[in-house]
Design a protein around this motif. Structure first.
Motif, PDB file in Angstrom:
ATOM      1  N   THR A 139      16.350 -60.735 -26.194  1.00  0.00           N
ATOM      2  CA  THR A 139      17.539 -61.493 -25.819  1.00  0.00           C
ATOM      3  C   THR A 139      17.485 -61.856 -24.344  1.00  0.00           C
ATOM      4  O   THR A 139      17.078 -61.039 -23.504  1.00  0.00           O
ATOM      5  CB  THR A 139      18.806 -60.676 -26.108  1.00  0.00           C
ATOM      6  OG1 THR A 139      18.825 -60.307 -27.484  1.00  0.00           O
ATOM      7  CG2 THR A 139      20.056 -61.473 -25.795  1.00  0.00           C
ATOM      8  N   ASP A 164      16.202 -64.974 -28.102  1.00  0.00           N
ATOM      9  CA  ASP A 164      17.612 -65.186 -28.435  1.00  0.00           C
ATOM     10  C   ASP A 164      18.313 -65.576 -27.140  1.00  0.00           C
ATOM     11  O   ASP A 164      18.682 -64.729 -26.334  1.00  0.00           O
ATOM     12  CB  ASP A 164      18.195 -63.892 -29.013  1.00  0.00           C
ATOM     13  CG  ASP A 164      19.706 -63.977 -29.253  1.00  0.00           C
ATOM     14  OD1 ASP A 164      20.260 -65.091 -29.192  1.00  0.00           O
ATOM     15  OD2 ASP A 164      20.313 -62.914 -29.505  1.00  0.00           O
ATOM     16  N   ARG A 166      21.163 -66.792 -24.653  1.00  0.00           N
ATOM     17  CA  ARG A 166      22.613 -66.795 -24.453  1.00  0.00           C
ATOM     18  C   ARG A 166      22.862 -67.460 -23.102  1.00  0.00           C
ATOM     19  O   ARG A 166      22.421 -66.953 -22.078  1.00  0.00           O
ATOM     20  CB  ARG A 166      23.164 -65.373 -24.459  1.00  0.00           C
ATOM     21  CG  ARG A 166      22.746 -64.514 -25.673  1.00  0.00           C
ATOM     22  CD  ARG A 166      23.290 -65.084 -26.975  1.00  0.00           C
ATOM     23  NE  ARG A 166      22.965 -64.238 -28.115  1.00  0.00           N
ATOM     24  CZ  ARG A 166      23.855 -63.472 -28.759  1.00  0.00           C
ATOM     25  NH1 ARG A 166      25.124 -63.461 -28.373  1.00  0.00           N
ATOM     26  NH2 ARG A 166      23.474 -62.744 -29.789  1.00  0.00           N
ATOM     27  N   THR A 188      23.000 -69.742 -27.798  1.00  0.00           N
ATOM     28  CA  THR A 188      24.445 -69.592 -27.912  1.00  0.00           C
ATOM     29  C   THR A 188      25.057 -69.982 -26.575  1.00  0.00           C
ATOM     30  O   THR A 188      24.689 -69.433 -25.542  1.00  0.00           O
ATOM     31  CB  THR A 188      24.831 -68.140 -28.256  1.00  0.00           C
ATOM     32  OG1 THR A 188      24.244 -67.768 -29.497  1.00  0.00           O
ATOM     33  CG2 THR A 188      26.336 -67.986 -28.334  1.00  0.00           C
ATOM     34  N   TYR A 190      28.145 -70.108 -23.939  1.00  0.00           N
ATOM     35  CA  TYR A 190      29.387 -69.428 -23.577  1.00  0.00           C
ATOM     36  C   TYR A 190      30.103 -70.293 -22.543  1.00  0.00           C
ATOM     37  O   TYR A 190      29.645 -70.416 -21.398  1.00  0.00           O
ATOM     38  CB  TYR A 190      29.096 -68.050 -22.984  1.00  0.00           C
ATOM     39  CG  TYR A 190      28.592 -67.050 -23.992  1.00  0.00           C
ATOM     40  CD1 TYR A 190      29.447 -66.110 -24.572  1.00  0.00           C
ATOM     41  CD2 TYR A 190      27.246 -67.014 -24.365  1.00  0.00           C
ATOM     42  CE1 TYR A 190      28.977 -65.182 -25.495  1.00  0.00           C
ATOM     43  CE2 TYR A 190      26.770 -66.098 -25.284  1.00  0.00           C
ATOM     44  CZ  TYR A 190      27.640 -65.185 -25.850  1.00  0.00           C
ATOM     45  OH  TYR A 190      27.180 -64.271 -26.753  1.00  0.00           O
ATOM     46  N   ARG A 221      25.382 -72.857 -31.631  1.00  0.00           N
ATOM     47  CA  ARG A 221      26.434 -71.837 -31.633  1.00  0.00           C
ATOM     48  C   ARG A 221      27.183 -71.940 -30.324  1.00  0.00           C
ATOM     49  O   ARG A 221      26.580 -72.134 -29.268  1.00  0.00           O
ATOM     50  CB  ARG A 221      25.814 -70.458 -31.803  1.00  0.00           C
ATOM     51  CG  ARG A 221      26.793 -69.331 -32.120  1.00  0.00           C
ATOM     52  CD  ARG A 221      26.020 -68.072 -32.496  1.00  0.00           C
ATOM     53  NE  ARG A 221      26.877 -67.025 -32.970  1.00  0.00           N
ATOM     54  CZ  ARG A 221      26.946 -65.803 -32.414  1.00  0.00           C
ATOM     55  NH1 ARG A 221      26.188 -65.498 -31.368  1.00  0.00           N
ATOM     56  NH2 ARG A 221      27.750 -64.886 -32.898  1.00  0.00           N
ATOM     57  N   ALA A 222      28.497 -71.799 -30.367  1.00  0.00           N
ATOM     58  CA  ALA A 222      29.303 -71.903 -29.155  1.00  0.00           C
ATOM     59  C   ALA A 222      30.415 -70.863 -29.169  1.00  0.00           C
ATOM     60  O   ALA A 222      31.070 -70.657 -30.192  1.00  0.00           O
ATOM     61  CB  ALA A 222      29.900 -73.304 -29.028  1.00  0.00           C
ATOM     62  N   VAL A 223      30.609 -70.233 -28.027  1.00  0.00           N
ATOM     63  CA  VAL A 223      31.700 -69.284 -27.842  1.00  0.00           C
ATOM     64  C   VAL A 223      32.590 -69.858 -26.746  1.00  0.00           C
ATOM     65  O   VAL A 223      32.162 -70.011 -25.600  1.00  0.00           O
ATOM     66  CB  VAL A 223      31.179 -67.892 -27.440  1.00  0.00           C
ATOM     67  CG1 VAL A 223      32.340 -66.906 -27.330  1.00  0.00           C
ATOM     68  CG2 VAL A 223      30.143 -67.395 -28.443  1.00  0.00           C
ATOM     69  N   VAL A 233      34.617 -68.449 -31.732  1.00  0.00           N
ATOM     70  CA  VAL A 233      33.168 -68.496 -31.947  1.00  0.00           C
ATOM     71  C   VAL A 233      32.898 -69.545 -33.013  1.00  0.00           C
ATOM     72  O   VAL A 233      33.434 -69.458 -34.125  1.00  0.00           O
ATOM     73  CB  VAL A 233      32.607 -67.135 -32.400  1.00  0.00           C
ATOM     74  CG1 VAL A 233      31.112 -67.252 -32.717  1.00  0.00           C
ATOM     75  CG2 VAL A 233      32.837 -66.079 -31.325  1.00  0.00           C
ATOM     76  N   GLN A 235      29.967 -71.429 -35.277  1.00  0.00           N
ATOM     77  CA  GLN A 235      28.590 -71.299 -35.749  1.00  0.00           C
ATOM     78  C   GLN A 235      28.490 -71.916 -37.131  1.00  0.00           C
ATOM     79  O   GLN A 235      29.480 -72.391 -37.691  1.00  0.00           O
ATOM     80  CB  GLN A 235      28.175 -69.819 -35.777  1.00  0.00           C
ATOM     81  CG  GLN A 235      29.158 -68.927 -36.515  1.00  0.00           C
ATOM     82  CD  GLN A 235      29.022 -67.463 -36.151  1.00  0.00           C
ATOM     83  OE1 GLN A 235      28.326 -67.097 -35.225  1.00  0.00           O
ATOM     84  NE2 GLN A 235      29.699 -66.609 -36.895  1.00  0.00           N
ATOM     85  N   GLU A 267      26.791 -57.557 -30.394  1.00  0.00           N
ATOM     86  CA  GLU A 267      25.922 -58.117 -31.428  1.00  0.00           C
ATOM     87  C   GLU A 267      24.557 -57.427 -31.442  1.00  0.00           C
ATOM     88  O   GLU A 267      23.985 -57.200 -32.518  1.00  0.00           O
ATOM     89  CB  GLU A 267      25.782 -59.623 -31.237  1.00  0.00           C
ATOM     90  CG  GLU A 267      27.095 -60.356 -31.481  1.00  0.00           C
ATOM     91  CD  GLU A 267      26.941 -61.841 -31.677  1.00  0.00           C
ATOM     92  OE1 GLU A 267      27.754 -62.428 -32.419  1.00  0.00           O
ATOM     93  OE2 GLU A 267      26.015 -62.436 -31.078  1.00  0.00           O
ATOM     94  N   SER A 273      30.229 -60.876 -36.471  1.00  0.00           N
ATOM     95  CA  SER A 273      30.755 -61.884 -35.548  1.00  0.00           C
ATOM     96  C   SER A 273      32.214 -61.643 -35.166  1.00  0.00           C
ATOM     97  O   SER A 273      32.587 -61.750 -33.994  1.00  0.00           O
ATOM     98  CB  SER A 273      30.611 -63.277 -36.167  1.00  0.00           C
ATOM     99  OG  SER A 273      29.260 -63.641 -36.278  1.00  0.00           O
TER     100      SER A 273
END
Length: 294
Positions: A139, A164, A166, A188, A190, A221-223, A233, A235, A267, A273
């Motif tokens: 990650t 992964d 972020r 992802t 943020y 993917r979006a937070v 979140v 996805q 996670e 999630s």
């Protein structure tokens, strides 16, 4: 500090200089308060929070080989962070961030991350020289204080194709630097409500609308957060929206970084999630209320 990190934090590592007044402030206010200097920067804030959540983060950034830089590296190591991969520059000063806060939130801030931008791809040398495995399969928490060109390179780099990712923009002013990850359909994202609006070239009334729009625009993917309002979140499996705990706000600088770190850690530790979002909102609430030590 462990020599084997389980997450990389790439981006700004600097000194936060924060002035806080115990009253509401407006433009031009001159109030008594406290001024503190603490280790900061998006990547470093995330790394410190990740360490509190039981992970072993390593920093990838640029820090000057000056007195402030030596003090900063020592402060990071005291907090259990791996600094083995930090690029130490002989001719660039250590970066700084300055903010003024009142009880009504952030009044103004200036991020001086010019040394990180000037260092550019030099910070990625650990991947090229074998210090870190390539392609990296773990990650990676990445912030938008890097240049747009370097972020675009990283969005498609074979060094990170299996990571992964972020990604956070660092500030609304740098929101558009996340565009390469939408175009490459990687990672992802943020973002807060304002940053989501900038990426979508519109404005939103809710995090749910913003997350849906980011997915439609191409984000994997979006937070999306919105202060004390519901966070979402977004996805492929759908949208998850939750309301943050109501707390009294004592500080705001670093809250988004704490939220992101808590969500990532949850996670990595196997949370679903919805549970990960709950844990992240709770951690951010504790932080802004002053319950979390930094």
């Amino acid at each position: 500090m462990t020599d084997t990190p389980n997450i990389l934090c790439i981006g700004s590592v600097l000194w936060d200089i924060i002035g806080r007044a115990e009253t509401q402030m407006r433009l031009g206010s001159d109030m008594p308060g406290r001024i503190t200097r603490l280790p900061g920067g998006v990547a470093l804030n995330i790394a410190m929070a990740l360490a509190r959540f039981g992970l072993s983060p390593a920093l990838i950034s640029a820090v000057g080989r000056d007195t402030e830089g030596d003090e900063l590296i020592s402060a990071c190591q005291l907090r259990g962070l791996n600094t083995n991969f930090v690029y130490r520059s002989d001719d660039l000063p250590t970066d700084r961030y300055m903010a003024v806060e009142g009880t009504n939130g952030l009044i103004a801030a200036i991020a001086d991350a010019h040394s990180l931008e000037a260092a550019g791809s030099k910070i990625l040398r650990p991947f090229a020289d074998g210090s870190l495995p390539a392609p990296y399969r773990g990650t990676v928490a990445l912030d938008g204080n890097l240049t747009l060109d370097l972020l675009a390179e990283m969005a498609r780099s074979p060094l990170l194709t299996e990571a992964d990712l972020r990604v956070a923009p660092a500030s609304p002013g740098k929101a558009m630097r996340l565009s390469p990850f939408i175009q490459a359909k990687r990672g992802t994202l943020y973002v807060n409500l304002e940053e989501a609006g900038l990426l979508c070239q519109t404005t939103f009334d809710s995090s749910r609308d913003a997350a849906a729009a980011l997915l439609e625009r191409g984000a994997v993917r979006a937070v999306v957060t919105d202060g004390g309002n519901p966070a979402t979140v977004g996805q492929a499996s759908g949208l998850i929206t939750q309301v943050p705990p109501a707390v009294s706000v004592i500080r705001v600088t670093g809250a988004g970084d704490t939220f992101m770190a808590a969500h990532i850690a949850a996670e990595i530790h196997g949370a679903a999630s919805d549970a990960a979002l709950t844990q992240a909102l709770a951690a951010a609430a504790q932080y802004v209320s002053g319950e979390t030590k930094i």
